[in-house]
Design an enzyme around this catalytic site. Structure first.
Site, PDB file in Angstrom:
ATOM      1  N   CYS A   3      53.776  18.965  -8.004  1.00 15.91           N
ATOM      2  CA  CYS A   3      52.924  20.150  -7.993  1.00 15.91           C
ATOM      3  C   CYS A   3      53.467  21.154  -6.986  1.00 15.91           C
ATOM      4  O   CYS A   3      53.495  20.882  -5.780  1.00 15.91           O
ATOM      5  CB  CYS A   3      51.485  19.784  -7.644  1.00 15.91           C
ATOM      6  SG  CYS A   3      50.391  21.219  -7.500  1.00 15.91           S
ATOM      7  N   CYS A  11      47.409  24.336  -1.941  1.00 14.95           N
ATOM      8  CA  CYS A  11      46.254  23.618  -2.488  1.00 14.95           C
ATOM      9  C   CYS A  11      46.333  22.163  -2.045  1.00 14.95           C
ATOM     10  O   CYS A  11      47.398  21.549  -2.124  1.00 14.95           O
ATOM     11  CB  CYS A  11      46.227  23.710  -4.014  1.00 14.95           C
ATOM     12  SG  CYS A  11      44.835  22.829  -4.775  1.00 14.95           S
ATOM     13  N   CYS A  14      44.205  17.686  -4.641  1.00 19.76           N
ATOM     14  CA  CYS A  14      44.691  16.356  -5.030  1.00 19.76           C
ATOM     15  C   CYS A  14      45.262  15.672  -3.789  1.00 19.76           C
ATOM     16  O   CYS A  14      46.479  15.670  -3.560  1.00 19.76           O
ATOM     17  CB  CYS A  14      45.741  16.470  -6.133  1.00 19.76           C
ATOM     18  SG  CYS A  14      45.101  17.115  -7.689  1.00 19.76           S
ATOM     19  N   CYS A  87      48.322  25.080 -12.139  1.00 13.78           N
ATOM     20  CA  CYS A  87      47.892  23.726 -11.765  1.00 13.78           C
ATOM     21  C   CYS A  87      48.311  22.725 -12.839  1.00 13.78           C
ATOM     22  O   CYS A  87      47.976  22.894 -14.015  1.00 13.78           O
ATOM     23  CB  CYS A  87      46.377  23.697 -11.580  1.00 13.78           C
ATOM     24  SG  CYS A  87      45.704  22.034 -11.312  1.00 13.78           S
ATOM     25  N   GLN A 212      32.228  15.213 -19.339  1.00 10.54           N
ATOM     26  CA  GLN A 212      33.333  14.671 -18.554  1.00 10.54           C
ATOM     27  C   GLN A 212      34.581  15.540 -18.681  1.00 10.54           C
ATOM     28  O   GLN A 212      34.879  16.060 -19.762  1.00 10.54           O
ATOM     29  CB  GLN A 212      33.654  13.248 -19.015  1.00 10.54           C
ATOM     30  CG  GLN A 212      32.543  12.240 -18.765  1.00 10.54           C
ATOM     31  CD  GLN A 212      32.429  11.818 -17.313  1.00 10.54           C
ATOM     32  OE1 GLN A 212      33.096  12.354 -16.436  1.00 10.54           O
ATOM     33  NE2 GLN A 212      31.564  10.858 -17.044  1.00 10.54           N
ATOM     34  N   PHE A 241      19.503   9.501 -17.847  1.00  8.35           N
ATOM     35  CA  PHE A 241      20.504  10.479 -17.390  1.00  8.35           C
ATOM     36  C   PHE A 241      21.579  10.605 -18.478  1.00  8.35           C
ATOM     37  O   PHE A 241      22.783  10.546 -18.207  1.00  8.35           O
ATOM     38  CB  PHE A 241      21.135  10.059 -16.057  1.00  8.35           C
ATOM     39  CG  PHE A 241      20.163   9.668 -14.980  1.00  8.35           C
ATOM     40  CD1 PHE A 241      19.620  10.630 -14.136  1.00  8.35           C
ATOM     41  CD2 PHE A 241      19.789   8.342 -14.810  1.00  8.35           C
ATOM     42  CE1 PHE A 241      18.722  10.264 -13.142  1.00  8.35           C
ATOM     43  CE2 PHE A 241      18.897   7.966 -13.817  1.00  8.35           C
ATOM     44  CZ  PHE A 241      18.358   8.930 -12.976  1.00  8.35           C
ATOM     45  N   GLU A 262      17.266  13.069 -20.451  1.00  9.17           N
ATOM     46  CA  GLU A 262      18.104  13.947 -19.622  1.00  9.17           C
ATOM     47  C   GLU A 262      17.273  15.173 -19.273  1.00  9.17           C
ATOM     48  O   GLU A 262      16.566  15.717 -20.125  1.00  9.17           O
ATOM     49  CB  GLU A 262      19.365  14.341 -20.386  1.00  9.17           C
ATOM     50  CG  GLU A 262      20.164  15.476 -19.792  1.00  9.17           C
ATOM     51  CD  GLU A 262      20.721  15.145 -18.418  1.00  9.17           C
ATOM     52  OE1 GLU A 262      20.571  15.992 -17.513  1.00  9.17           O
ATOM     53  OE2 GLU A 262      21.295  14.043 -18.247  1.00  9.17           O
ATOM     54  N   ASN A 307      23.260   6.490 -16.096  1.00  8.64           N
ATOM     55  CA  ASN A 307      24.486   7.230 -15.774  1.00  8.64           C
ATOM     56  C   ASN A 307      24.100   8.400 -14.870  1.00  8.64           C
ATOM     57  O   ASN A 307      24.159   9.563 -15.275  1.00  8.64           O
ATOM     58  CB  ASN A 307      25.161   7.719 -17.060  1.00  8.64           C
ATOM     59  CG  ASN A 307      26.446   8.481 -16.787  1.00  8.64           C
ATOM     60  OD1 ASN A 307      27.147   8.202 -15.817  1.00  8.64           O
ATOM     61  ND2 ASN A 307      26.747   9.460 -17.619  1.00  8.64           N
ATOM     62  N   CYS A 334      29.779   7.628 -10.986  1.00  8.27           N
ATOM     63  CA  CYS A 334      30.931   8.344 -10.434  1.00  8.27           C
ATOM     64  C   CYS A 334      30.953   8.219  -8.918  1.00  8.27           C
ATOM     65  O   CYS A 334      31.765   8.856  -8.251  1.00  8.27           O
ATOM     66  CB  CYS A 334      30.889   9.820 -10.846  1.00  8.27           C
ATOM     67  SG  CYS A 334      29.414  10.699 -10.289  1.00  8.27           S
TER      68      CYS A 334
END
Length: 376
Positions: A3, A11, A14, A87, A212, A241, A262, A307, A334
């Site tokens: 990158c 940046c 990451c 990117c 996602q 959710f 939801e 979720n 997550c």
């Protein structure tokens, strides 16, 4: 992954980019083992990885610079702008969109918002692509409706340049804060949802519904949940959710009764549209708070799939699930830290299997799926 933005020090999003993907997976797996220490796990499934680059289906760009020379990317804390059009997380299909949008902004007279001066109109560009057919959704986040007439007048030129733009909206975000979107969404196209498809399951993406950002890994996550549920004696299931219904739509069968909950109405509209396409008449999706829904029910499903956002499901819902005692719980998270906390509030459940999904390469974040079975 190479990158130029990282190499130039422009940046640092990451943070793990200097590590190999295998090293990243090993570190994430070790982190998950640490977080679940003391919780018996019957089966650790092999982690699931995906592409190193070009995997994101969404770009969230701060717009800065001038109307003649706009810049798409982000702002450092000191206000310095960084162009992120190059990117390597973005697919090559985003390049012509960014290229066409720069002259379009001048055509439409959309002055980029200046944070320091609190002046200008165009704050963000939000771009989403469907891996199913390459269609795209573009959202202009504006400070006000002042430039709407000019934006509408200029759109035919943009759509001629970019026929892949299926859904275009103007989102109004008037607050001088780093908030990505406001409540008001104005559709500038007849089509209001972007068609997507994972594992032959139709899904729909609307402007204010969560979806996602790594479709390759997300499709494997949903397929795994479907496989796990298919091995269980489940006739009645809750999907809490549920978002646009990805898990429930994958797991449902014509004989199964499933309720998806939801809080976002836009997401529920997507889920209902998918269920209708599949002809699944025993699926019911409702726009409600998941905790309030669950605690108001008098019946116990065979399986509850949750979720939640990063904060987890929280102790009140954990306590209610422990009291209600469904035979199975599937937890998709997550944030493994809050998932581990929640599981510790479910003392009568054991982790039958757990699997890590590397949804966010080059960062410390990952997705995890856990199947819990009631032990007593």
């Amino acid at each position: 992954m190479q990158c130029a933005l990282y190499d130039a020090g422009r940046c640092r999003s990451c943070q793990w980019i200097t590590q190999s993907v295998n090293e990243q997976l090993s570190a994430k797996t070790a982190d998950l083992h640490r977080l679940l220490a003391g919780l018996p796990v019957e089966q650790w499934c092999a982690p699931i990885g995906g592409p190193e680059q070009h995997f994101r289906n969404k770009a969230k760009m701060v717009v800065s610079g001038s109307v003649e020379k706009p810049l798409f990317g982000m702002l450092h804390r000191d206000g310095t702008p960084v162009d992120l059009c190059g990117c390597p997380l973005y697919p090559a299909s985003f390049d012509p969109v960014f290229s066409a949008l720069k002259p379009f902004i001048a055509r439409a007279g959309l002055t980029p918002y200046n944070v320091a001066r609190k002046r200008g109109e165009l704050k963000y560009l939000l771009l989403t692509e469907s891996q199913f057919d390459g269609g795209m959704m573009l959202r202009f986040v504006l400070r006000s409706e002042t430039k709407l007439t000019q934006l509408r007048a200029a759109l035919p030129w943009l759509r001629a340049q970019l026929p892949q733009l299926r859904v275009i909206t103007a989102n109004i975000q008037p607050v001088h804060m780093a908030i990505m979107e406001g409540e008001t969404e104005i559709y500038l196209t007849d089509q209001q949802a972007l068609a997507e498809r994972f594992n032959d399951v139709p899904l729909w993406i609307r402007p204010q519904s969560f979806f996602q950002t790594n479709p390759t890994v997300a499709s494997r996550l949903y397929a795994t949940a479907r496989d796990w549920v298919g091995q269980l004696p489940v006739r009645h299931m809750w999907d809490l959710f549920c978002g646009v219904g990805g898990f429930g739509l994958h797991c449902a069968t014509p004989q199964m009764q499933l309720t998806g909950i939801e809080i976002a109405p836009e997401a529920i509209a997507c889920a209902k549209q998918s269920a209708a396409e599949l002809g699944l008449t025993r699926l019911h999706f409702q726009a409600l708070d998941s905790t309030q829904f669950a605690t108001a029910q008098g019946e116990t499903p065979d399986l509850v799939l949750v979720n939640p956002p990063r904060r987890g499901i929280g102790k009140p819902l954990c306590d209610y699930l422990a009291q209600m005692a469904p035979r199975f719980i599937i937890y998709s998270s997550c944030n493994a830290q809050t998932m581990a906390q929640d599981i510790r509030h479910l003392p009568n459940y054991r982790i039958q299997r757990v699997q890590l999904f590397d949804m966010f390469p080059h960062t410390a974040h990952y997705e995890v799926l856990a199947l819990l079975r009631r032990s007593i």
